[in-house]
Design a protein around this motif. Structure first.
Motif, PDB file in Angstrom:
ATOM      1  N   ALA A  86      90.388  32.873  -7.229  1.00 34.90           N
ATOM      2  CA  ALA A  86      89.747  34.166  -7.492  1.00 34.90           C
ATOM      3  C   ALA A  86      90.790  35.230  -7.759  1.00 34.90           C
ATOM      4  O   ALA A  86      91.669  35.458  -6.945  1.00 34.90           O
ATOM      5  CB  ALA A  86      88.912  34.564  -6.286  1.00 34.90           C
ATOM      6  N   ASN A  87      90.709  35.830  -8.931  1.00 36.93           N
ATOM      7  CA  ASN A  87      91.477  37.036  -9.225  1.00 36.93           C
ATOM      8  C   ASN A  87      90.941  37.656 -10.501  1.00 36.93           C
ATOM      9  O   ASN A  87      90.438  36.958 -11.373  1.00 36.93           O
ATOM     10  CB  ASN A  87      92.986  36.769  -9.305  1.00 36.93           C
ATOM     11  CG  ASN A  87      93.367  35.900 -10.473  1.00 36.93           C
ATOM     12  OD1 ASN A  87      93.038  36.196 -11.617  1.00 36.93           O
ATOM     13  ND2 ASN A  87      94.068  34.817 -10.190  1.00 36.93           N
ATOM     14  N   CYS A  88      91.009  38.947 -10.607  1.00 36.11           N
ATOM     15  CA  CYS A  88      90.451  39.602 -11.787  1.00 36.11           C
ATOM     16  C   CYS A  88      91.442  39.616 -12.947  1.00 36.11           C
ATOM     17  O   CYS A  88      91.058  39.856 -14.085  1.00 36.11           O
ATOM     18  CB  CYS A  88      89.946  41.003 -11.474  1.00 36.11           C
ATOM     19  SG  CYS A  88      91.150  42.103 -10.752  1.00 36.11           S
ATOM     20  N   ASN A  92      84.840  36.842 -16.751  1.00 36.00           N
ATOM     21  CA  ASN A  92      83.498  37.324 -16.493  1.00 36.00           C
ATOM     22  C   ASN A  92      82.596  36.820 -17.619  1.00 36.00           C
ATOM     23  O   ASN A  92      83.050  36.147 -18.541  1.00 36.00           O
ATOM     24  CB  ASN A  92      83.472  38.844 -16.352  1.00 36.00           C
ATOM     25  CG  ASN A  92      83.937  39.559 -17.606  1.00 36.00           C
ATOM     26  OD1 ASN A  92      83.907  39.020 -18.707  1.00 36.00           O
ATOM     27  ND2 ASN A  92      84.373  40.788 -17.434  1.00 36.00           N
ATOM     28  N   TYR A 111      81.938  32.899  -7.232  1.00 31.93           N
ATOM     29  CA  TYR A 111      81.965  34.170  -7.936  1.00 31.93           C
ATOM     30  C   TYR A 111      82.054  35.308  -6.944  1.00 31.93           C
ATOM     31  O   TYR A 111      81.713  35.161  -5.775  1.00 31.93           O
ATOM     32  CB  TYR A 111      80.730  34.326  -8.825  1.00 31.93           C
ATOM     33  CG  TYR A 111      79.430  34.378  -8.055  1.00 31.93           C
ATOM     34  CD1 TYR A 111      78.820  35.588  -7.784  1.00 31.93           C
ATOM     35  CD2 TYR A 111      78.838  33.218  -7.574  1.00 31.93           C
ATOM     36  CE1 TYR A 111      77.629  35.641  -7.067  1.00 31.93           C
ATOM     37  CE2 TYR A 111      77.659  33.262  -6.865  1.00 31.93           C
ATOM     38  CZ  TYR A 111      77.059  34.476  -6.624  1.00 31.93           C
ATOM     39  OH  TYR A 111      75.882  34.524  -5.910  1.00 31.93           O
ATOM     40  N   GLN A 112      82.545  36.417  -7.439  1.00 30.36           N
ATOM     41  CA  GLN A 112      82.651  37.600  -6.592  1.00 30.36           C
ATOM     42  C   GLN A 112      82.783  38.813  -7.492  1.00 30.36           C
ATOM     43  O   GLN A 112      83.424  38.759  -8.542  1.00 30.36           O
ATOM     44  CB  GLN A 112      83.881  37.492  -5.692  1.00 30.36           C
ATOM     45  CG  GLN A 112      84.036  38.638  -4.746  1.00 30.36           C
ATOM     46  CD  GLN A 112      85.218  38.446  -3.815  1.00 30.36           C
ATOM     47  OE1 GLN A 112      85.923  37.449  -3.856  1.00 30.36           O
ATOM     48  NE2 GLN A 112      85.436  39.423  -2.972  1.00 30.36           N
ATOM     49  N   LYS A 113      82.186  39.890  -7.038  1.00 32.69           N
ATOM     50  CA  LYS A 113      82.357  41.151  -7.760  1.00 32.69           C
ATOM     51  C   LYS A 113      83.724  41.698  -7.395  1.00 32.69           C
ATOM     52  O   LYS A 113      84.031  41.939  -6.232  1.00 32.69           O
ATOM     53  CB  LYS A 113      81.257  42.137  -7.393  1.00 32.69           C
ATOM     54  CG  LYS A 113      81.357  43.404  -8.202  1.00 32.69           C
ATOM     55  CD  LYS A 113      80.123  44.251  -8.069  1.00 32.69           C
ATOM     56  CE  LYS A 113      80.357  45.511  -8.868  1.00 32.69           C
ATOM     57  NZ  LYS A 113      79.341  45.782  -9.835  1.00 32.69           N
ATOM     58  N   MET A 114      84.559  41.827  -8.419  1.00 33.62           N
ATOM     59  CA  MET A 114      85.909  42.364  -8.240  1.00 33.62           C
ATOM     60  C   MET A 114      86.170  43.339  -9.372  1.00 33.62           C
ATOM     61  O   MET A 114      85.661  43.167 -10.476  1.00 33.62           O
ATOM     62  CB  MET A 114      86.950  41.244  -8.285  1.00 33.62           C
ATOM     63  CG  MET A 114      86.852  40.270  -7.130  1.00 33.62           C
ATOM     64  SD  MET A 114      88.176  39.058  -7.133  1.00 33.62           S
ATOM     65  CE  MET A 114      87.684  38.029  -8.489  1.00 33.62           C
ATOM     66  N   CYS A 115      87.007  44.279  -9.077  1.00 34.93           N
ATOM     67  CA  CYS A 115      87.289  45.312 -10.079  1.00 34.93           C
ATOM     68  C   CYS A 115      85.950  45.891 -10.519  1.00 34.93           C
ATOM     69  O   CYS A 115      85.228  46.393  -9.691  1.00 34.93           O
ATOM     70  CB  CYS A 115      88.095  44.735 -11.236  1.00 34.93           C
ATOM     71  SG  CYS A 115      89.580  43.870 -10.711  1.00 34.93           S
ATOM     72  N   ARG A 116      85.583  45.765 -11.792  1.00 29.91           N
ATOM     73  CA  ARG A 116      84.301  46.310 -12.262  1.00 29.91           C
ATOM     74  C   ARG A 116      83.272  45.236 -12.553  1.00 29.91           C
ATOM     75  O   ARG A 116      82.127  45.544 -12.855  1.00 29.91           O
ATOM     76  CB  ARG A 116      84.511  47.093 -13.554  1.00 29.91           C
ATOM     77  CG  ARG A 116      85.443  48.245 -13.467  1.00 29.91           C
ATOM     78  CD  ARG A 116      85.514  48.989 -14.793  1.00 29.91           C
ATOM     79  NE  ARG A 116      85.300  48.146 -15.950  1.00 29.91           N
ATOM     80  CZ  ARG A 116      86.144  47.980 -16.945  1.00 29.91           C
ATOM     81  NH1 ARG A 116      87.285  48.592 -16.934  1.00 29.91           N
ATOM     82  NH2 ARG A 116      85.840  47.213 -17.964  1.00 29.91           N
TER      83      ARG A 116
END
Length: 102
Positions: free
Chosen positions: A13-15, A20, A50-55
Motif C-alpha cells: 500500500a502506497n499512493c 486508483n 484497498y484504502q483511501k489514501m491521499c485523495r
C-alpha cells in the motif's frame, strides 16, 4: 481483465506507486465503471486490498491470499514440475487403478 488488473497492482500500500480506478482505467483503456466492477469482485475474493489514501482509494494485491490460492490450485490439480520446467499433471490415483497403463 482481472488478471490484467492484478498484474498492474503493487504488492504494498502506497499512493506513490499505487493505482486508483482512474489510473487503471487509463492503463487498460476501459471505462471506470467496468474497472470498479472488476475491483469489487477482486475485493470480495480478498485478492486485493484497498484504502483511501491521499485523495483517492488505492488498490494493491493481497500477496498472501494470492499465494494461498496458487498453492491450493497447484495441489488440487496435482501438478508436478519436471526437468523440462513445464507443468505436467500427475495421474489421479483413481485413474491409475482403473487404467494401469497411464
Amino acid at each position: 481483465v482481472r488478471l490484467r488488473i492484478l498484474a498492474l497492482l503493487p504488492d504494498e500500500a502506497n499512493c506513490e506507486h499505487g493505482n486508483n480506478v482512474s489510473q487503471l482505467a487509463m492503463k487498460l483503456d476501459m471505462p471506470q465503471p467496468s474497472i470498479s466492477h472488476h475491483l469489487k469482485i477482486l475485493r470480495s475474493a480478498e485478492f486485493v486490498d484497498y484504502q483511501k489514501m491521499c485523495r483517492d482509494v488505492f488498490y494493491w494485491r493481497n500477496a498472501q491470499k494470492l499465494s494461498e490460492v496458487c498453492l491450493t490450485l497447484g495441489e488440487s490439480l496435482n501438478f508436478d514440475l519436471r526437468e523440462s520446467g513445464k507443468p505436467i499433471a500427475k495421474p489421479d490415483a483413481r485413474i491409475e487403478e482403473q487404467h494401469p497403463s497411464i
